[in-house]
Each structure stands twice: as C-alpha cells, then as structure tokens.
Design an enzyme around this catalytic site. Structure first.
Site, PDB file in Angstrom:
ATOM      1  N   SER A  23      40.334   2.542   9.056  1.00  0.00           N
ATOM      2  CA  SER A  23      40.575   3.342  10.350  1.00  0.00           C
ATOM      3  C   SER A  23      39.381   4.136  10.857  1.00  0.00           C
ATOM      4  O   SER A  23      39.487   4.263  12.152  1.00  0.00           O
ATOM      5  CB  SER A  23      41.778   4.220  10.076  1.00  0.00           C
ATOM      6  N   SER A  50      39.200   3.225   4.696  1.00  0.00           N
ATOM      7  CA  SER A  50      39.114   3.233   5.927  1.00  0.00           C
ATOM      8  C   SER A  50      37.782   3.955   6.352  1.00  0.00           C
ATOM      9  O   SER A  50      37.237   3.823   7.288  1.00  0.00           O
ATOM     10  CB  SER A  50      40.012   4.412   6.426  1.00  0.00           C
ATOM     11  N   LYS A  96      34.969  11.989  12.946  1.00  0.00           N
ATOM     12  CA  LYS A  96      36.192  11.262  13.175  1.00  0.00           C
ATOM     13  C   LYS A  96      37.288  12.071  13.665  1.00  0.00           C
ATOM     14  O   LYS A  96      37.053  13.217  13.595  1.00  0.00           O
ATOM     15  CB  LYS A  96      36.732  10.592  11.818  1.00  0.00           C
TER      16      LYS A  96
END
Lengths: 486, 477
Positions: A154, A178, A79
């Site tokens: 997210s 997330s 990420k």
C-alpha cells in the site's frame, strides 16, 4: 546538477558542506514534483509553503550547529496514514477527506528532529488495504518504470515518489508487505523494522499488531540512516520496545564472510515468475561469491500465512476503523435521519469497496460463535509461524527470497480478483506475523524492464544482519534510475 | 393456594476509581470541568492515538480484589468491546473479558437474619464513556468527553442475594471497603458508584433459576430497594397470570416507581470482543501483590477494635465512627491534634450528626477540617468558652470551616473569669431583684436560677457559670 538524482546521504553531505542550501534542495524536490506528478501521481498533498518555511528554519539550525545529522535538510515524503499537525491526513480515503490532525505522529516528529523537511503526504491504498495503490480515493499512482503499471502497495505513493526522484526519502508503513512489495515494484529499497522499533503513535491503524513504519530510499545506506533517525522508544506506544542499540548505520560494511543465509525452498514454488526466480537466485549467488554461506531449507507453514494474516489484520481493522463514523471528524453524509442512518450513510459513502470488504470479513471472524474457529485459530497459527522462523534463525542469520512472486502488474488487472491479489503477499506477510525485520532491494529487471526485488529477512532485533547483507549485495551493482526520473 | 417465591439477585457494580489521571492517557479525571476541557487525542479517539495503561488503576483494582478475598490474575489482558455509540469515541470500549484481574472472592454481610457471604464472581478494569447532552431546544446532541477514559472497575457478584436488605447490606459493605482503601469515593448520586441489579424469581425449593432481568438507572440505595420490590412483584404477577418473564434490560424510573424495557436479549448486541492489540499484557508477580497488601489500610472491624483499645471509646462510638470513612478520618485526624478522643467523638456523634440531619447531608459532604474541630474541642474542654457559645461557633465551623480560636477572639466570646467584674455585676443584680432574694431566703432554691440567668444575660452569655453560681450563693448567705 540534478539534486534529486543524488541519494539522501549524498545530498545531506552537500548540505552540510554548504555546497547546497536546504532551500535549494527543497526547491529541487518541489520542481521535480511539478514536473513528474502528472505522470506518477505519488502525492495526495504537497505542502509547498510549509516545506519552504521549514527549509529556512532547518538551514538556520544547520548553520548554528544545532542540526548535524547526515540527513539534515533532506526533502522527505510521508505516507498519508501518519498524522501531521495542521496538514491534511486522509489515508487516501474519502472518509478522512477533510481530516486535519491536532498532533504529529512520533515517527514524523523524529524525522523532523533529524532535520528532514516534509514536502508532502503520499498516496496509498485506502487505509493501507491493497497491494497496488489502486484503492486510493484520490486516483491511482503509476509506476515510474512504466506508467501503465501499478507501483504496488500500500505504500505505492512513497515508493513511486522515491523512484521518480520527487523526494530523497520517504516513510512507508508495512502491515503485510506494504513497504517491501512496492519497493520491489518501483526499484527502490524499503525496510520493515522489527515490530516495536518505530513508534506507532500517530500512525492511523490498520492491523495494530502487525503495523510498522519504516524507511523507503534509493539505497541501503539511506534506508539505514533514515531508520536510525525515526526509530526510538516511545512511552506513548505500549508496544514500543526499548532496544539495546539503534545504530543501524554501523552495519553498512561490505563484508558477508561467514554470514549464514538460508533460502526457503517454499518461497520458490508454483506461482513464482521465472525472471524473478532467476534474479533472486543470482543475487544469492553473488552473496555466496562474497563469502556468505548459502543453503536451501524448508521453512514450513508458508501456506497458512495468508489466511492467518487476513483474519488477524481484518479483525483488527474492523475495530480500528469503527471510529470513522461521521460524529467527531472526517466525512459525514449530508442527508440523514437519526443517528443510525447517519452512521450507515457516512460509512457507506466514505469507505471504498476493499475497505468495506475487509471490515465485513473482520466483523465476521470476530462475531460470537465464529471467534474460536477463525480469530483464535489465526492467533495460534501466528504463534506457530513465529516458531518456524525461530527454528530457521537458530541456523541462519538471514533468510533470502523474493519480495513478491511477480513484477508490477498493469493498472486495472488486480482489483477484480481480490483473492489473487492477496496471494501476491505470500512472501512478505509471514514476516509481519512473526514481527521480524525485512528489507527489499532491487536485484535486476524482468523481460519487460520492470524492477525485481530481493527480500532479506532477519531475526527480531537483527536488522543489522539484513542491512549488512543488503549493503554487500548492493555493492555488486549500480543504482538504476527509473525512466520517469531520467 | 398462593405459592411462595424466592428472589434471586446478583449485582454488577461499577466504581469510578480515584486516580488523578485517566486510565489510558494523562488527562485529569476531575469531575465538573468545562465540557471537553479534560481531553486529548487518546480519550477523544483521534486517529493514530494509542492507549497507555495507568498503573494506579491496576493497583486500586488489586487492592479491592485483595480486600474482597479474590484471587488475583497474574497474566492480565485487556479486550475490546465493540459497539457504536457517540459517547464512545473509538466505538469500542477497552475492558477485560477473558482475563479479569480478580476472580472468586466474596464478602460477609450481616442483616437481621444473621451473617452470610456474598460471592464475587470477578472484578475487571475498563474505561468509562463520555456524556451525551441532548439540547431539546436546538434539536441536537453534543458530546462531552471529559468522562471518557475515567477508570472503572466492575464488580460482578454471584447471584447470592435473596432480598433488598441483603443487597443494601452488600452495597454498604462494598462501599465502605472501597472508601477505606481510598480507591473511590463511591457516590451513587454523582455516579462514581453505579449498581445494575440482575433479578429473577423462583418457587421456593426450585432447583433452577428463573429468567432474569437487568435493572439499570438506580441512583440511590432507596431506588435500589424500591426497584427490587417493584421488579419482584412484576415478575410474580407475570408468572401468576401464566405469562413468561422475558430476559431483558429494564430502566428504573424512580419518580414513577416503575420500570420499562430498554432492550431484550433478542436484540442484544454482539460485542465482537477480541484482545486489545494496542496494550501489552500486565503481569502481576508476588512482589507486586505483597507491596499492595502492605499498603492496605485498616478495615472497619480492625479499626473498631483499635478505637476501643487505643482510644478507650465505647463500642457504640467506635461502631458509628467507623461506619463512615469520612467520620473515621476526621476522628483520627482531630484526635491526633488534641489528644481527646472521647471529646472529639462526642462532637462528631452529637453536634455533627445533628447538623448533618438538619441540613439533609451525608457525612462525605462534610467540609470542615480536623484542625478546627480539634480547636473547638480544646476551647470547650478548657472552659475558655461556655457550652452554648461552643455550639454556636461549631455551627459556623460546620458551615464555613472558620478558625474557632480566631473567631472567639475577634468576637470577644471568651468566658469571663474576672471575679471582681463578676462580683460587681452580681451585686447589682441582687440589688435589682429583691423579690428573688426574698424567695431564696424563704427556701425557694429555684430563685437562684433566675439570678444566674440574669447575670448571664448581663454578661452576654460569656460568664463562667461555675463562678457565677458560687458568687451568688456566697453573697446571699
């Protein structure tokens, strides 16, 4: 053979057996990215050269016996809020559009040490603020099950990349769901560990007291193996905890006899989609049939989790994001007069709307005269929520429920009504507030063919309970590849 | 009729702690490195970096708290103070607002009006900021983060002081305590000790305090004293002319001997303090306090007593030597080597003090080692060199820390005790100065001094003066 359709553990086994070279594995991932990125857009940065050169080095180490772990040689995505030395790290924000870290996050170092090859940085909601990956400054990621839908957020890029089979595994981060919510939306497995299990050093902070890095993978086995690789005590992170055991793969046993599972009635109230309810309850039934003891109970304080979370996370974020000021790194406005104008313009132009909303909310709740009424009260609520879970875990080994109230919404439907979007975090958020581990894994699809996620929550440091339950459940159904990957 | 006013003063003193590494990372705290050479992701506020507390900072803060009679907070937390400024890389400072490490202490001071206790409200730990350098020529500002993350303690006094004298006495005492503890060198001119003065005035006997101002940029005791006098006069002028004192922060300009307002309370910032989530609470237990207490060095009063009892120094010597940590350390170390406490004391109190004064230096700027001081004491005491030579050599020790033994050897400065050589030389001198011999025989005792002088001159000052005197008298009798 499509190497990317294998699980990471299967691919790792073939690499170890010399049936597949690391370069072949990495090339397969890069080819998949080339083929599918235009459909899903999971990545902000793809590091083709770096991955290929790393592949050779890893191969050498596998050949000479230095690397022997189960995931050595496996292509992984990270990420874009984890610092990677010399590789662009943007947090999907314009304000970090040019940010090249000088060091690598501890979790990523652990991943590399286990022989995994980082192929790129995945898209996310800007600074991990959002539930759809639509707040990214670099375009929305699409759900590999239906590209008109969001992947969740997210960590939408990481989950979409795994579902689209552009990488074998990925790292996500989870502040309020997330990892688990996008895993649920994308039909993959994601685990948020106990707070303090994976080092936060090098993770660009959103809500420091809630943030935790975790694995995203096709199945529970991969998830446990990846967690085993990245979890470690780190003296660079004061909130890191030296755990008694890091052997998460030990829990991969198909046996839930006597395991006590509690289902909070409060997780099945208004707002829960009927298909989601049915699939999650069917999963509970399946576990019961395998010998688990399943019963319903009242959790309490569920409705306070969202306000407490948004106060704490935004307060911390308003301070954490203060360093992005155009002075030292990142975006600086081109035209300004004096210091204050430079700050104001750089931040106004560099941050997106959702980030600004949360910075303002956080600044407000911390301001003098409001601190006690909001922030302090939220901290007390957090402590009470933890107590509720303590009570529950005195009776149960695992709490079972949905990961999200619905399946993935269509792109463009969420940002117009932020409150509604925040309410979608209801089942995941309290897990972060209480510092608990939680896993989301696929348990079917809805009427539109979109994946549904089952969430299993454990007590602090009891990842092995949820891994065991998840593994046992997973054995009752076959892994479904997303349409984009098929 | 003119009114009588009382000045009410409280101090906020920042002290840079003498740790080798910074408060939240392992970068060096050394002063004066190349800009940004003592930095890392943590002290430059890189995204994703995290603070880890240096335990030595806690120990120093505890030590100062114990020495100033404070209560030690058992459950310590850090808080973030949020404000934007380029020397502050995270745009927040990690400090302690809600639970400072020390509270409710105080120290006794003495002025010409007697003894008095000045209360200490709290002591808290925090990090220092970097330094902005303004390049007027290029019209840019650059930041040096070497100082960013250097540990500080802030010592907040109660508003217990009433005059500049009391303030100086308090600062002096505080500085000495901290120096004795080794917690800081407390140099005002280098900024390792900085004092902000909070001052208000009120009519004598008034029950309430007046509105206070805070004075910054005070770099010496002299500046502090002058700023207090200046601010007192300014506030009295305002009140006498019917105006009001505004609560504000003012900056002292010592060259102009005046201050100007920096910011008023109205534009005071809201620092949005909240608990630092990246650090875990520091729990201090009885054991830890006991360990720090056990390591606590002797303070001045105990030391003064020991110097008199153990070393037999006069009270005056003990007072002067213990009045400065550097002098006390030198005294003890040199005495340890040569076992001549009074002689060491004399060299420190006479020659060293004279050279410090001539060179406009403070004792903490002394660079010579106790070893070389002890050697000088031994050389002079054994009569190996004359007093004049010893003083000359000591000047070099003071300046360059030379080895006096080797120097005396190399330069041939040792006293000549060779009776044969002295006798021959003196016989020649007597022969060359018949007038002086005659004067002596005529009862002019002074004439002998001239002959001694001539002999010393001929021997380049190295002759043993006792022997010279004796031989001359013998030859003239």
């Amino acid at each position: 053979m499509d190497l990317m359709s294998l699980t990471a553990t299967e691919l790792g086994r073939k690499i170890k057996a010399k049936e597949v070279s690391v370069t072949e594995a990495v090339t397969a991932a890069l080819e998949a990215i080339e083929k599918r990125e235009s459909m899903v857009h999971s990545f902000v940065t793809v590091d083709k050269e770096g991955a290929l050169s790393c592949a050779k080095e890893v191969q050498r180490k596998i050949d000479d016996g230095t690397l022997s772990g189960p995931l050595a040689g496996v292509p992984a995505a990270v990420k874009d809020n984890m610092c990677t030395k010399g590789l662009l790290t943007t947090c999907s924000s314009k304000i970090l559009s040019n940010f090249m870290p000088t060091y690598t996050a501890s979790a990523v170092l652990n991943l590399k040490e286990a022989g995994m090859v980082v192929i790129g940085k995945t898209n996310m909601d800007e600074f991990a603020m959002g539930s759809t990956t639509e707040t990214s400054a670099y375009g929305v990621t699409k759900n590999p099950w239906n590209t008109e839908h969001v992947p969740g957020g997210s960590s939408g890029g990481s989950c979409a990349a795994v579902a689209a089979e552009e990488c074998s595994v990925a790292l996500g981060s989870d502040t309020g769901g997330s990892i688990r919510q996008p895993s649920s939306f994308c039909g993959v497995t994601g685990l948020k560990p106990t707070y303090g299990t994976v080092s936060r050093y090098g993770l660009i902070a959103y809500g420091s007291s809630l943030d935790q890095i975790g694995p995203v993978a096709k199945d529970v086995t991969d998830c446990a193996a990846l967690l085993e690789a990245i979890a470690s005590y780190d003296s660079k992170d004061s909130t890191s905890i030296r755990r008694e055991s890091y052997h998460f793969t030990e829990a991969l046993v198909d046996d839930v006899k006597g395991l006590k599972i509690g289902i909070p009635r409060d997780y099945f109230g208004a707002g829960l989609d009927e298909d989601v309810r049915a699939a999650v309850l069917a999963a509970a039934k399946a576990l019961e049939e395998k010998g688990a003891i399943v019963e319903e109970f009242d959790l309490g304080l569920v409705e306070y989790a969202i306000p407490a979370y948004y106060i704490i996370a935004c307060a911390e974020a308003s301070s954490n994001l203060a360093r992005f000021d155009g002075v030292k790194y990142g975006y600086r406005t081109t035209d300004y007069e004096g210091l204050h104008n430079m700050y104001k313009k750089s931040r106004s132009e560099g941050f997106g709307a959702e980030v600004k909303r949360r910075i303002m909310l956080g600044s407000f709740v911390l301001s003098s005269g409001y601190y006690d009424a909001y922030y302090l009260k939220a901290l007390r609520t957090k402590a009470l929520i933890k107590q509720e879970f303590d009570k529950a875990f005195a009776k149960y080994d695992v709490i079972l429920g949905p990961a999200a109230p619905t399946t993935a919404p269509k792109i463009g439907q969420s940002l117009g009504d932020p409150i509604k979007m925040y309410l979608g975090d209801i089942y995941t958020i309290s897990v972060n507030l209480a510092g608990l581990p939680g896993i989301s894994l696929p348990c079917g699809t809805d009427r539109a063919g979109l994946p549904i996620g089952l969430q299993l929550i454990g007590d602090c440091f009891k990842e092995n309970n949820i891994i065991r339950a998840a593994y046992a459940y997973e054995r009752t159904r076959a892994y479904e590849h997303s349409p984009v990957a098929r | 009729m003119s009114k009588e006013y009382e000045t009410v003063i409280g101090l906020e003193v920042h002290v840079e702690l003498a740790t080798k590494t910074k408060i939240f990372c392992s970068c060096s705290t050394e002063f004066g490195g190349k800009p940004n050479s003592h930095t890392c992701p943590v002290c430059t506020g890189m995204p994703g970096s995290l603070p880890v507390l240096n335990k030595q900072v806690v120990e120093y803060a505890m030590a100062v708290g114990i020495a100033t009679n404070c209560e030690i907070t058992r459950h310590n937390k850090f808080d973030r103070k949020n404000y934007f400024y380029p020397d502050n890389p995270q745009n927040y400072q990690i400090s302690q607002l809600y639970l400072p490490i020390c509270r409710n202490g105080g120290i006794e001071i003495e002025t010409e009006y007697g003894k008095k206790t000045i209360g200490i409200h709290e002591i808290h730990m925090e990090e220092d900021a970097g330094k902005l350098v303004h390049d007027e020529w290029e019209d840019v500002s650059v930041v040096d983060f070497n100082r960013s993350g250097v540990p500080l303690i802030e010592i907040v006094s109660e508003p217990d002081m009433r005059s500049a004298d009391e303030v100086i006495a308090y600062l002096d005492k505080l500085r000495l305590i901290i120096q004795y503890l080794g917690a800081s060198d407390c140099k005002l001119n280098e900024g390792s000790m900085r004092a902000d003065v909070n001052l208000s005035i009120r009519e004598v006997g008034a029950p309430e305090f007046g509105t206070r101002t805070e004075m910054k940029n005070l770099n010496s005791f002299r500046a502090i004293a002058r700023a207090i006098e200046g601010e007192r006069a300014r506030q009295i002028d305002l009140i006498e002319s019917g105006e009001k004192v505004v609560q504000e922060t003012r900056r002292w300009d010592d060259n102009k001997e005046t201050s100007h307002a920096m910011r008023s309370k109205e534009d005071a910032q809201d620092y949005r303090y909240f608990p630092e989530p990246d650090l875990v609470p520091v729990v201090i237990d009885d054991d830890w306090i006991a360990r720090v207490k056990a390591r606590q060095p002797q303070m001045r009063t105990e030391k003064m007593a020991r110097y008199q009892e153990e070393f037999g120094l006069p009270a005056y010597d003990a007072e002067i030597l213990t009045g400065d940590k550097k002098l006390a350390d030198l005294f003890e170390a040199a005495t340890e080597i040569c076992h001549k406490p009074k002689k060491v004391s004399n060299w420190l109190m006479v020659e060293t003090m004279r050279l410090l004064k001539d060179n406009n230096m403070d004792p903490d700027q002394i660079t010579f080692s106790p070893v070389n001081l002890a050697k000088i004491v031994n050389l002079a005491d054994a009569g190996a060199v004359t007093n004049t030579v010893a003083k000359e050599v000591f000047e070099l020790v003071f300046k360059e820390d030379i080895d006096p033994e080797r120097y005396v050897e190399e330069k041939g400065l040792k006293t000549v005790n060779d009776e044969g050589l002295l006798r021959t030389t003196i016989e020649q001198i007597i022969k060359d100065n018949p007038q002086s011999v005659e004067d002596y025989h005529n009862g002019k005792e002074k004439a002998i001094g001239f002959l001694v002088g001539q002999t010393m001159k001929a021997m380049k000052g190295k002759a043993n003066p006792g022997m010279v005197n004796q031989i001359i008298k013998e030859l003239l009798s």
